[in-house]
Write a protein that holds these residues in place. Structure first.
Motif, PDB file in Angstrom:
ATOM      1  N   ILE A 124      -5.428  -4.186  22.058  1.00 45.10           N
ATOM      2  CA  ILE A 124      -4.927  -3.903  20.718  1.00 45.10           C
ATOM      3  C   ILE A 124      -6.095  -3.729  19.752  1.00 45.10           C
ATOM      4  O   ILE A 124      -7.229  -4.068  20.069  1.00 45.10           O
ATOM      5  N   ASP A 125      -5.780  -3.214  18.562  1.00 43.82           N
ATOM      6  CA  ASP A 125      -6.708  -3.244  17.437  1.00 43.82           C
ATOM      7  C   ASP A 125      -6.369  -4.486  16.623  1.00 43.82           C
ATOM      8  O   ASP A 125      -5.182  -4.827  16.446  1.00 43.82           O
ATOM      9  N   VAL A 126      -7.403  -5.144  16.106  1.00 42.83           N
ATOM     10  CA  VAL A 126      -7.191  -6.317  15.261  1.00 42.83           C
ATOM     11  C   VAL A 126      -7.553  -6.022  13.803  1.00 42.83           C
ATOM     12  O   VAL A 126      -7.190  -6.793  12.922  1.00 42.83           O
ATOM     13  N   ASN A 127      -8.256  -4.940  13.559  1.00 45.59           N
ATOM     14  CA  ASN A 127      -8.640  -4.505  12.216  1.00 45.59           C
ATOM     15  C   ASN A 127      -8.206  -3.058  12.014  1.00 45.59           C
ATOM     16  O   ASN A 127      -7.953  -2.332  12.968  1.00 45.59           O
TER      17      ASN A 127
ATOM     18  N   LEU B  59      -1.739 -12.846  11.150  1.00 41.80           N
ATOM     19  CA  LEU B  59      -2.711 -13.923  11.350  1.00 41.80           C
ATOM     20  C   LEU B  59      -3.775 -13.894  10.255  1.00 41.80           C
ATOM     21  O   LEU B  59      -4.114 -14.925   9.664  1.00 41.80           O
ATOM     22  N   LYS B  60      -4.306 -12.700   9.985  1.00 45.12           N
ATOM     23  CA  LYS B  60      -5.370 -12.562   8.982  1.00 45.12           C
ATOM     24  C   LYS B  60      -4.862 -12.875   7.578  1.00 45.12           C
ATOM     25  O   LYS B  60      -5.599 -13.409   6.757  1.00 45.12           O
TER      26      LYS B  60
ATOM     27  N   LEU C 233     -15.083 -12.622   6.443  1.00 43.38           N
ATOM     28  CA  LEU C 233     -14.952 -11.237   5.980  1.00 43.38           C
ATOM     29  C   LEU C 233     -13.614 -11.019   5.280  1.00 43.38           C
ATOM     30  O   LEU C 233     -13.108  -9.901   5.223  1.00 43.38           O
ATOM     31  N   GLY C 234     -13.027 -12.096   4.784  1.00 41.73           N
ATOM     32  CA  GLY C 234     -11.733 -11.992   4.112  1.00 41.73           C
ATOM     33  C   GLY C 234     -10.637 -11.679   5.102  1.00 41.73           C
ATOM     34  O   GLY C 234     -10.402 -12.445   6.028  1.00 41.73           O
ATOM     35  N   GLY C 235      -9.994 -10.532   4.923  1.00 44.72           N
ATOM     36  CA  GLY C 235      -8.875 -10.167   5.768  1.00 44.72           C
ATOM     37  C   GLY C 235      -9.243  -9.479   7.058  1.00 44.72           C
ATOM     38  O   GLY C 235      -8.375  -8.955   7.734  1.00 44.72           O
TER      39      GLY C 235
END
Length: 160
Positions: free
Chosen positions: A96-99, A110-111, A118-120
């Protein structure tokens, strides 16, 4: 979405998985990579799974190739690597992509629940999120945090 149970993800074998299946368990969600300086964390993550599974704990691994192209393999290659190199028995999911705009909804949530340095954004592979039995995010750990150092937090949640 307010709980881990609200999400679905694709298991590493391609089947859809309701994360509600982990309701009532203490969960450690980790974005993983097979060719990272932190890849050896698979060993201590598996040890946590082995030590606490019978008490209602599970690690969920989410391979991600967004950081230095350190997870270039297919799901089958990732599964094989995890099994043969670290005897991983905890659930692994499809890459998956997380960002970014294609971040998995689970990681968006989660973020938003626990921001980091790095914030979000997720900084790197092996960022870890600890979730309580009610499905709420309790704590976020940097990639440099050894999974063994999370034991006291896991034990507190298991005892609650």
């Amino acid at each position: 979405m307010t709980s881990l149970s609200d999400f679905t993800a694709t298991a590493i074998d391609g089947t859809p998985k309701q994360l509600a299946d982990y309701a009532g368990e203490v969960v450690l969600v980790v974005n993983t990579a097979s060719q990272c300086g932190f890849t050896s964390q698979y060993g201590p993550l598996q040890q946590l799974q082995t030590d606490y599974a019978d008490r209602g704990f599970v690690v969920l691994g989410f391979p991600c190739d967004q950081f230095g192209h350190q997870e270039p393999g297919t799901e089958a290659e990732i599964a094989q690597f995890c099994e043969t190199s670290y005897a991983v028995s905890f659930p692994m999911f499809a890459k998956i992509d997380v960002n970014g705009e294609h971040a998995h909804p689970l990681y968006r949530w989660l973020k938003s629940e626990r921001s980091g340095i790095l914030g979000g954004a997720i900084k790197w592979n092996f960022t870890k999120f600890l979730i309580d039995r009610g499905g709420a995010v309790v704590k976020r750990y940097a990639p440099t945090v050894d999974p063994a150092d999370i034991r006291p937090d896991i034990e507190r949640l298991l005892a609650a």
